[in-house]
Design a protein around this motif. Structure first.
Motif, mmCIF file in Angstrom:
data_model
loop_
_atom_site.group_PDB
_atom_site.id
_atom_site.type_symbol
_atom_site.label_atom_id
_atom_site.label_comp_id
_atom_site.label_asym_id
_atom_site.label_seq_id
_atom_site.Cartn_x
_atom_site.Cartn_y
_atom_site.Cartn_z
ATOM 1 N N LEU A 191 57.928 50.644 149.477
ATOM 2 C CA LEU A 191 56.780 50.957 150.323
ATOM 3 C C LEU A 191 57.241 51.155 151.762
ATOM 4 O O LEU A 191 56.784 52.080 152.452
ATOM 5 N N ALA A 192 58.158 50.322 152.226
ATOM 6 C CA ALA A 192 58.677 50.456 153.588
ATOM 7 C C ALA A 192 59.349 51.811 153.782
ATOM 8 O O ALA A 192 59.138 52.478 154.805
ATOM 9 N N GLN A 193 60.158 52.238 152.813
ATOM 10 C CA GLN A 193 60.807 53.546 152.913
ATOM 11 C C GLN A 193 59.782 54.664 153.049
ATOM 12 O O GLN A 193 59.940 55.585 153.856
ATOM 13 N N MET A 194 58.753 54.603 152.248
ATOM 14 C CA MET A 194 57.769 55.679 152.244
ATOM 15 C C MET A 194 56.911 55.647 153.502
ATOM 16 O O MET A 194 56.615 56.696 154.096
ATOM 17 N N MET A 195 56.515 54.461 153.945
ATOM 18 C CA MET A 195 55.786 54.352 155.211
ATOM 19 C C MET A 195 56.614 54.926 156.357
ATOM 20 O O MET A 195 56.091 55.637 157.229
ATOM 21 N N PHE A 196 57.897 54.607 156.364
ATOM 22 C CA PHE A 196 58.785 55.150 157.389
ATOM 23 C C PHE A 196 58.804 56.672 157.344
ATOM 24 O O PHE A 196 58.735 57.346 158.375
ATOM 25 N N ALA A 197 58.908 57.233 156.144
ATOM 26 C CA ALA A 197 58.994 58.690 156.016
ATOM 27 C C ALA A 197 57.743 59.369 156.564
ATOM 28 O O ALA A 197 57.833 60.360 157.305
ATOM 29 N N TYR A 198 56.574 58.861 156.208
ATOM 30 C CA TYR A 198 55.343 59.495 156.679
ATOM 31 C C TYR A 198 55.131 59.275 158.173
ATOM 32 O O TYR A 198 54.611 60.153 158.870
ATOM 33 N N GLU A 199 55.584 58.129 158.682
ATOM 34 C CA GLU A 199 55.519 57.909 160.127
ATOM 35 C C GLU A 199 56.493 58.842 160.845
ATOM 36 O O GLU A 199 56.176 59.390 161.920
ATOM 37 N N LEU A 200 57.659 59.055 160.264
ATOM 38 C CA LEU A 200 58.616 59.998 160.852
ATOM 39 C C LEU A 200 58.027 61.403 160.867
ATOM 40 O O LEU A 200 58.190 62.132 161.856
ATOM 41 N N GLN A 201 57.339 61.798 159.813
ATOM 42 C CA GLN A 201 56.652 63.091 159.811
ATOM 43 C C GLN A 201 55.714 63.210 161.005
ATOM 44 O O GLN A 201 55.702 64.226 161.715
ATOM 45 N N ARG A 202 54.919 62.167 161.222
ATOM 46 C CA ARG A 202 53.952 62.199 162.329
ATOM 47 C C ARG A 202 54.657 62.303 163.679
ATOM 48 O O ARG A 202 54.233 63.059 164.563
ATOM 49 N N ARG A 203 55.738 61.554 163.851
ATOM 50 C CA ARG A 203 56.454 61.555 165.130
ATOM 51 C C ARG A 203 57.190 62.877 165.364
ATOM 52 O O ARG A 203 57.257 63.364 166.497
ATOM 53 N N VAL A 204 57.745 63.446 164.309
ATOM 54 C CA VAL A 204 58.404 64.752 164.423
ATOM 55 C C VAL A 204 57.402 65.816 164.856
ATOM 56 O O VAL A 204 57.672 66.631 165.752
ATOM 57 N N LYS A 205 56.231 65.807 164.252
ATOM 58 C CA LYS A 205 55.206 66.788 164.599
ATOM 59 C C LYS A 205 54.736 66.606 166.037
ATOM 60 O O LYS A 205 54.610 67.580 166.793
ATOM 61 N N ALA A 206 54.494 65.357 166.437
ATOM 62 C CA ALA A 206 54.009 65.086 167.788
ATOM 63 C C ALA A 206 55.027 65.491 168.845
ATOM 64 O O ALA A 206 54.662 65.925 169.949
ATOM 65 N N ALA A 207 56.309 65.370 168.519
ATOM 66 C CA ALA A 207 57.377 65.692 169.479
ATOM 67 C C ALA A 207 57.793 67.159 169.430
ATOM 68 O O ALA A 207 58.622 67.585 170.235
ATOM 69 N N GLY A 208 57.225 67.911 168.493
ATOM 70 C CA GLY A 208 57.600 69.317 168.367
ATOM 71 C C GLY A 208 59.023 69.517 167.882
ATOM 72 O O GLY A 208 59.657 70.539 168.195
ATOM 73 N N LYS A 209 59.533 68.571 167.118
ATOM 74 C CA LYS A 209 60.897 68.675 166.595
ATOM 75 C C LYS A 209 60.912 69.555 165.343
ATOM 76 O O LYS A 209 59.874 69.838 164.743
ATOM 77 N N HIS A 210 62.120 69.939 164.927
ATOM 78 C CA HIS A 210 62.253 70.890 163.824
ATOM 79 C C HIS A 210 63.012 70.254 162.656
ATOM 80 O O HIS A 210 64.088 70.713 162.256
ATOM 81 N N VAL A 211 62.444 69.182 162.136
ATOM 82 C CA VAL A 211 62.983 68.527 160.952
ATOM 83 C C VAL A 211 61.843 68.329 159.967
ATOM 84 O O VAL A 211 60.790 67.803 160.326
ATOM 85 N N GLN A 212 62.054 68.760 158.735
ATOM 86 C CA GLN A 212 61.082 68.503 157.679
ATOM 87 C C GLN A 212 61.422 67.166 157.022
ATOM 88 O O GLN A 212 62.584 66.881 156.765
ATOM 89 N N VAL A 213 60.401 66.364 156.757
ATOM 90 C CA VAL A 213 60.588 65.095 156.057
ATOM 91 C C VAL A 213 59.798 65.179 154.756
ATOM 92 O O VAL A 213 58.604 65.461 154.777
ATOM 93 N N ARG A 214 60.472 64.950 153.648
ATOM 94 C CA ARG A 214 59.832 65.049 152.348
ATOM 95 C C ARG A 214 60.066 63.770 151.564
ATOM 96 O O ARG A 214 61.110 63.121 151.706
ATOM 97 N N VAL A 215 59.098 63.416 150.725
ATOM 98 C CA VAL A 215 59.134 62.159 149.980
ATOM 99 C C VAL A 215 58.996 62.451 148.491
ATOM 100 O O VAL A 215 58.117 63.219 148.082
#
Length: 313
Positions: A191-215
């Protein structure tokens, strides 16, 4: 409800892969099981693969096997990484950054499961949380800029266990000092891994970064995941039942290969086998329980994870 229509009734298969010439994939835990099979699929299409494994001898044997299959020109090599030791993660990331100029995807595949009795890492974490989450959290952070330079991806290999056990991050007792069970600790780590991944998605989008995060998750696959850590009764149970309830390690690798290469995937989604309670069957989008998208818990986990690896530095 399951969703397989995106890829047809047969779901996603490696037949969808085109040429991967010029691409570089980094996979943790790649000398056996799903990580090894993912390496094979990627090499088949001309990619370069860097294995990040703990055991040098087993890694050398795996590379030899792959070169026998694909020829001595197969572009596969090894960087030693022990996710249970944060200093090892730092050293491995430094070596990788010195030697690998391009990372098109980092596949966080390595894991330990069903550790029979409570064990702590050298950094003081419950072993499953330490390896599965904290080690990968640090590795992703150290490699993020190199991945973004390639407009690459981070693939987190979760598990259906995320929605089992206590169904929460036990912040008041992360190490289960009060009431350790192998299952609850494993479920928390995934659960921690997956929560991290979806939070990373949110932070990448907010920062305008160019990394896709997939689970993704592998479903029930015949790998050696339990061999080194599970209790004897659990090992025997899996040995007896896996031929009937589980799919091959090769099929277990398909979701992570898909998430590393397929262009038509969504954020805030979970991909994996879609039949028999998402344990086997065609690869597609699976139901995602809201608990994995809990932003308050994810933010708390992120802050805790940053503090933990900073303290251990």
């Amino acid at each position: 409800m399951t969703t397989t229509t995106q890829f047809g009734s047969q779901g996603w298969t490696p037949e969808r892969l085109g040429s991967l010439q010029g691409k570089t994939y980094v996979i943790t835990g790649a000398n056996t099981g799903a990580g090894f099979e993912a390496t094979r699929s990627l090499l088949t299409k001309g990619a370069k693969v860097v294995m990040m494994n703990r055991n040098a001898e087993k890694s050398a044997a795996a590379i030899e096997t792959l070169k026998q299959e694909f020829g001595n020109d197969a572009d596969v090599n090894f960087v030693r990484l022990d996710l249970a030791v944060l200093d090892s993660v730092r050293h491995a990331a430094s070596e990788l950054l010195d030697t690998v100029p391009q990372i098109d995807a980092l596949i966080c595949n390595a894991a330990i499961a069903q550790v029979a009795k409570q064990e702590l890492t050298v950094d003081g974490f419950e072993s499953q949380l330490g390896v599965n989450h904290f080690g990968h959290f640090l590795l992703c952070g150290l490699l993020f800029d190199r991945i973004e330079r390639s407009r690459g991806r981070i693939v987190v290999v979760g598990s259906n266990a995320y929605k089992m056990g206590l169904k929460k991050i036990q912040f008041e007792d992360l190490n289960f000092d009060q009431n350790y069970t192998a299952w609850n600790a494993y479920a928390q780590s995934k659960l921690a891994q997956m929560m991290f991944a979806y939070e990373l998605q949110r932070r990448v989008k907010a920062a305008g970064k160019h990394v896709q995060v997939r689970v993704c998750h592998p479903g029930a696959s015949r790998t050696n995941l339990l061999n080194d850590t599970a209790s004897l009764p659990m090992k025997l149970l899996w040995k007896l039942t896996s031929p009937f309830i589980a799919q091959s390690a090769e099929k277990g690798s398909w979701p992570e290969v898909m998430c590393a290469t397929e262009e038509s995937l969504k954020p805030q989604a979970l991909y994996g086998p879609t039949k028999r309670a998402e344990t086997v069957g065609p690869i597609g989008e699976c139901p995602l329980e809201p608990l994995a998208l809990n932003q308050e818990a994810a933010t708390q986990l992120w802050s805790l994870s940053e503090r933990n690896y900073a303290v251990s530095a």
